[in-house]
Every structure is written in structure tokens, then in C-alpha cells.
Design a protein around this motif. Structure first.
Motif, PDB file in Angstrom:
ATOM      1  N   LEU A 117       0.840  -1.185   0.000  1.00 15.71           N
ATOM      2  CA  LEU A 117       0.000   0.000   0.000  1.00 15.71           C
ATOM      3  C   LEU A 117       0.880   1.242   0.000  1.00 15.71           C
ATOM      4  N   ARG A 118       0.567   2.175  -0.870  1.00 22.55           N
ATOM      5  CA  ARG A 118       1.331   3.421  -0.963  1.00 22.55           C
ATOM      6  C   ARG A 118       0.625   4.499  -0.165  1.00 22.55           C
ATOM      7  N   ALA A 119       1.406   5.291   0.576  1.00 22.68           N
ATOM      8  CA  ALA A 119       0.821   6.339   1.402  1.00 22.68           C
ATOM      9  C   ALA A 119       1.654   7.607   1.308  1.00 22.68           C
ATOM     10  N   VAL A 120       0.979   8.731   1.486  1.00 24.29           N
ATOM     11  CA  VAL A 120       1.634  10.034   1.546  1.00 24.29           C
ATOM     12  C   VAL A 120       1.759  10.411   3.019  1.00 24.29           C
ATOM     13  N   LEU A 121       2.948  10.786   3.452  1.00 28.82           N
ATOM     14  CA  LEU A 121       3.151  11.151   4.861  1.00 28.82           C
ATOM     15  C   LEU A 121       2.404  12.440   5.163  1.00 28.82           C
ATOM     16  N   GLY A 122       1.822  12.544   6.346  1.00 32.93           N
ATOM     17  CA  GLY A 122       1.110  13.748   6.736  1.00 32.93           C
ATOM     18  C   GLY A 122      -0.387  13.526   6.781  1.00 32.93           C
ATOM     19  N   PRO A 123      -1.184  14.505   7.227  1.00 33.31           N
ATOM     20  CA  PRO A 123      -0.773  15.861   7.571  1.00 33.31           C
ATOM     21  C   PRO A 123      -0.244  16.049   8.999  1.00 33.31           C
ATOM     22  N   ARG A 124      -0.410  15.068   9.885  1.00 31.59           N
ATOM     23  CA  ARG A 124      -0.022  15.307  11.283  1.00 31.59           C
ATOM     24  C   ARG A 124       1.132  14.400  11.710  1.00 31.59           C
ATOM     25  N   ASN A 125       1.990  14.036  10.749  1.00 28.96           N
ATOM     26  CA  ASN A 125       3.094  13.152  11.076  1.00 28.96           C
ATOM     27  C   ASN A 125       4.065  13.788  12.070  1.00 28.96           C
ATOM     28  N   THR A 126       4.134  15.121  12.096  1.00 30.85           N
ATOM     29  CA  THR A 126       5.094  15.766  12.999  1.00 30.85           C
ATOM     30  C   THR A 126       4.635  15.704  14.451  1.00 30.85           C
ATOM     31  N   ARG A 127       3.392  15.317  14.698  1.00 24.75           N
ATOM     32  CA  ARG A 127       2.910  15.229  16.079  1.00 24.75           C
ATOM     33  C   ARG A 127       3.334  13.923  16.742  1.00 24.75           C
ATOM     34  N   VAL A 128       3.831  13.007  15.952  1.00 24.29           N
ATOM     35  CA  VAL A 128       4.201  11.689  16.485  1.00 24.29           C
ATOM     36  C   VAL A 128       5.669  11.439  16.169  1.00 24.29           C
TER      37      VAL A 128
END
Lengths: 218, 319
Positions: B177-188
Motif C-alpha cells: 500500500l502506498r501512502a503520503v506522509l502527513g498531515p499530522r506526522n510531525t505530532r508523532v
């Protein structure tokens, strides 16, 4: 208005206005502008998720959202239409009434009065059908989320958490503090407008009996 | 003559689905709809239906339908052995079912969800504009019951699509499965570890979401695999935020939740990545116990644009 546009996958954009107070205005502008690429608009307190139609163009959507953000604030357009007003009768005998009263340095009766005296505004929906997050209540009410959510909050529970209040349309797990209960149905598919409370509504809670005799034990 | 299908056996779980009911977020109602939209759309195309016609989504096969009147059916998605009465049937397009005949799907051997479209569409009463069953909110038709009669619409649609082979959305082995990082990746902290190693689809998965757990042992080497836990400390309150299918939420447990068709309108944990829309159909075919590999890819808007005019600007986030 200023704000950030954050790609959310390849079919949505999360918009975060710099000022939280601009979220409602931004969501209202999207409704008025009626962009053909937009399938869904999900505003919450700090942001608006804009979901694109499957046949839309995400770069075109991003450009459109950028223009909407940059358009000058128009004081006339900002005035909302007369919002529907809803009255919710409440028996204030919830299992967390005393806990929240203590945290707010009020008696339970004063807490019930504070919760019902001011008109709340439905800010945004989510979580489940008929559930709306209400804001603008009395700031004297101090309610944090429960450290352990309840596995089953009964339908009709009138609750508070942080700056919000809400009524649970159905039994659901939940960590909000329960102040009381209502039998006004929050969700009814047989009504023209199935959700009793929708974003923009003004909500008044009406005490129908305040902490009488038999308190419900949690 | 009335045209119906009788549910002789609903199998483990059979639901009526169409394209869903988008646009009702202000009621707290999610869009729902077929979990694997590609297979659903193809089933309708095979029998010449309007694209939004309601079909049956059968979990793990087992469905048995008996015809009242003559019908054309198409079966796509997860594979299983099929019979019409006592005859084995190869699935190579549409299947005619004459009055009184019974179509039986065996247990699905590959993939998870099978789509059964009927020429004319299934015409149960729509709820809020759609015939889709949303198992999270309970909106829409209930799951199919033994003995239930399904009304079928009149035969006024397009021609049957010529039989030919079609690609499947289900994958054997590891589902990629392909995914785009974000939008709240910086919170973790360490959100990119989503793409490290391999995940397992747990039994708690459903149309609401795939619930993933770390693959504990590497089957090839029989060694413990430790790629670092994604647990994190959620001391801060995280405000709820809008969701769509494909959103990968990370609760403090560190076990990712990949939302599918029946996702709630908002969710209370950070969304650290979002599947490409096309890959959500493949996610809907991942079986419990199957392995999932998430690959992070650039999104469609990885361009930084800032205006220099005054203080008004909107940044498009760079990944």
C-alpha cells in the motif's frame, strides 16, 4: 486570512487557518463558493478537511482553496443567516455532576445553572450521526476528559469536556463528563432534518429538574 | 413478473453497497459505500448497470442467492468457487441465472470482499440518498438475512460488457500500500517507521478500518523482528480532525488504524499518513492475518509556493 494547506493523501487537503477564529468563516466561504471539485468539507475547531470528488483535480482544488483563503474578509458576508435555535430539556443528575462542580468551584446547582444559562453554539459535527460539538458556554465550567473513558455512555447523555458540550445521540464509548440527560432525540431519520443540532445552531439547555432526590449512580 | 433474488444464505456477512452518501459531514454521517470501489464498479459495468446501482458486498464468500425471474449477475473481487445449482461455474464475466436457479459462492480463498451485481440493480429503499450499509453508524439497509427477498430494478440499462479477463484488486502474499506522509506526522515521533518492516492485519479489522499490528516473527528466518515500536506518549489532548478513507491514524498504542469505507467523520488521534486513493481498494481486500507493507510516496502537491506580496500567503507544505 492566512493559512496552511496540507496535502492529505492524494484526494484531500487539510486547511489550517492561522487564526482559529477564521475556521468557521473559511468553511462558510467554501459553502458559498461551491467548487465543483469538492465532495466534502469537514470543519473542526482548528482546521477544515476538504475532500475532493474522485474525478476532481487536486492541484486545481489547492489553487481554489488558496484563493478562498486570500480573499479579503468581508464583514457583510461574514454575517451568518439566522441560525436555527434548539432547546434541549435536561435533567441535571449525571454521574459526573459533582466532580465537575468541584473542579469548577461551584455547587452542583450552580453548575447546572451555568451550563443552561448561556446559549451554546454548535461549532462542528463529527464522531457519529447527530453529534455536534457545542462551544461558547460559560467559561466557569471546568471539565477535563475522564482518564478512563466509559465503555457505554447512555443515549441522551448531556456532557462536557474542555471547552465543549455535547449530547450523545446513541449509546457509545466516551470520555466526556456527564452532567445530565435528555430524552430529546438527537438523531431521527424520519425528520426532514435528521440531526436535531447542526453546525451553526444556537442551543439552550433547559433544566427540567435540578438534582432532585435520587441521583443516578454511575 | 416480479424480479427478485432470494437470500438462501448470507454467508458470514453480506451487505448492500453503492457509491455511498458523501456530503453529510455536517450531520456527523460518513460517506460509506463499497469498500473496494474498483471491483464494485467493474461488477456493475459487466452487467450494463448505471454506475451507482446497488450491489452486494459479501465478506469471505458463502453467499447463496436464488432467482425469481431471470437475471444477469456479475461477480468480482475476492475469488471463490462458484456453482449454479449443481454445476461448477467459471467466472469469466457475467453469469445468467434462470428462474429458480441458485448461485452459491464458496468460501473466499483469495481476497476478502466479493461484489455481486445484478442487471437492474438492487432496489431497496435508499436512506439519506444511498443504499449503502454503514456498519459504524448503522445507517442504511441492515445486513442480508436468510430468507430475505431483494427487489431488482427493471432491465433498462446499457448493454452487457463483453466477457473478458479483468485485473483483480486482491493480492496474494504481502499487500503493498502506498501512502503520503502527513498531515499530522510531525505530532508523532518516528512516524516514518510506518514504512519500516511489515504489518499484520488483525482480526479486529472491518469495513471501518484495518487494525494493524507488528509482524512479530519473520517467517523466513524465524527470528524476532524488532523494528521499533510506534508507541508514543499522548499526554497532550489532540483535537479531533476530519477523516477520509485511507487515513492512517496512530493511537498512543503505536498500532496503526487504516480507515476504510465506514470511517467516522472525525477522529481524535493524529493522522500520520494517508493511502493513495486507488490503494484503498486493495486495502479493502487484505485478509486478517495477511501482511501489509506500507511505502511512503510523494503526494501530488509537493511544491512549495509562497507569495511575497504582503503578509498574505498560503504555503503548500513540502514533504
Amino acid at each position: 486570512m492566512t493559512g496552511r494547506l496540507m496535502p492529505t493523501g492524494d484526494r484531500a487537503i487539510l486547511v489550517e487557518p492561522q487564526e482559529r477564529a477564521h475556521v468557521r468563516e473559511f468553511a462558510a466561504r467554501l459553502q458559498r463558493a461551491q467548487c465543483a471539485d469538492i465532495q466534502e468539507v469537514v470543519p473542526v475547531q482548528d482546521s477544515v478537511l476538504v475532500v475532493m470528488r474522485p474525478d476532481g483535480d487536486v492541484a486545481r482544488l489547492a489553487a481554489f482553496l488558496q484563493r478562498v483563503i486570500e480573499a479579503p474578509l468581508d464583514p457583510i458576508a461574514s454575517t451568518s443567516h439566522a441560525a436555527p435555535s434548539v432547546t434541549v430539556p435536561v435533567i441535571y443528575d449525571g454521574p459526573d455532576l459533582e466532580t465537575v462542580a468541584k473542579a469548577s468551584k461551584l455547587t452542583p446547582d450552580e453548575l447546572a445553572a451555568a451550563h443552561s444559562a448561556t446559549a451554546w453554539t454548535a461549532a462542528f459535527a463529527g464522531f457519529m450521526p447527530g453529534f455536534c460539538y457545542l462551544v461558547d458556554g460559560d467559561p466557569a465550567i471546568v471539565a477535563s476528559r475522564r482518564s478512563e473513558p466509559r465503555p457505554a455512555v447512555p443515549a441522551g447523555s448531556v456532557a462536557v469536556a474542555g471547552p465543549y458540550s455535547a449530547v450523545y445521540p446513541r449509546n457509545a464509548p466516551g470520555g466526556w463528563q456527564i452532567l445530565g440527560r435528555t430524552d430529546a432525540p438527537m438523531w431521527d431519520l424520519d425528520r426532514d432534518r435528521p440531526a436535531l443540532i447542526v453546525p451553526g445552531c444556537t442551543v439552550r439547555f433547559l433544566p427540567v429538574s435540578v438534582g432532585s432526590g435520587a441521583r443516578r449512580v454511575s | 413478473m416480479s424480479r427478485e433474488l432470494i437470500v438462501v444464505d448470507p454467508g458470514p456477512l453480506s451487505l448492500i453497497e453503492d457509491y455511498g452518501r458523501p456530503g453529510l459531514a455536517s450531520y456527523g454521517v460518513g460517506p460509506s459505500g463499497a469498500a473496494d470501489r474498483e471491483s464494485y464498479a467493474w461488477a456493475n459495468a459487466l452487467v450494463g448497470n448505471h454506475p451507482g446501482s446497488a450491489a452486494i458486498e459479501a465478506l469471505l464468500g458463502g453467499l447463496k442467492l436464488r432467482a425469481v425471474g431471470s437475471h444477469w449477475l456479475a461477480v468480482t473481487g475476492a475469488s471463490s468457487h462458484m456453482r449454479v445449482d449443481d454445476r461448477s461455474v467459471r467466472n469469466s464475466g457475467w453469469i445468467p441465472l434462470h428462474d429458480g436457479e441458485q448461485l452459491a459462492l464458496g468460501h473466499s480463498t483469495r481476497g476478502l470482499r466479493t461484489y455481486i451485481a445484478v442487471r437492474g440493480g438492487i432496489t431497496v429503499e435508499p436512506v439519506l440518498g444511498s443504499r449503502s450499509s454503514d456498519i459504524l453508524s448503522g445507517i442504511g439497509p441492515p445486513p442480508l438475512q436468510r430468507g430475505q427477498t431483494l427487489p431488482i430494478g427493471p432491465l433498462e440499462h446499457g448493454p452487457l460488457t463483453p466477457r473478458r479477463r479483468f485485473s483483480t484488486t486482491h493480492q496474494d502474499g504481502v499487500v503493498t500500500l502506498r501512502a503520503v506522509l502527513g498531515p499530522r506526522n510531525t505530532r508523532v515521533p518516528g512516524a516514518h517507521r510506518l514504512a519500516h518492516g511489515v504489518w499484520t492485519v488483525t482480526n479486529n479489522s472491518s469495513r471501518v478500518a484495518l487494525r494493524l499490528a507488528r509482524l512479530e516473527r519473520d517467517a523466513t528466518s524465524d527470528a524476532d523482528v524488532d523494528i521499533g515500536s510506534m508507541e508514543w506518549d499522548a499526554r497532550q489532548e489532540h483535537p479531533s480532525e476530519g477523516l477520509l478513507r485511507g487515513c492512517i491514524q496512530l493511537p498512543p498504542s503505536g498500532l496503526p488504524v487504516v480507515f476504510l469505507a465506514d470511517h467516522p467523520v472525525t477522529g481524535g488521534y493524529p493522522v500520520i499518513a494517508v493511502l493513495l486513493d486507488a490503494d484503498t481498494d486493495r486495502a479493502a481486500q487484505a485478509r486478517p492475518g495477511q501482511h501489509v507493507k506500507i511505502t511512503l510516496v510523494p503526494g501530488p502537491l509537493d511544491v512549495r509556493q509562497t507569495r511575497s506580496s504582503g503578509s498574505i500567503h498560503a504555503d503548500i507544505e513540502e514533504r
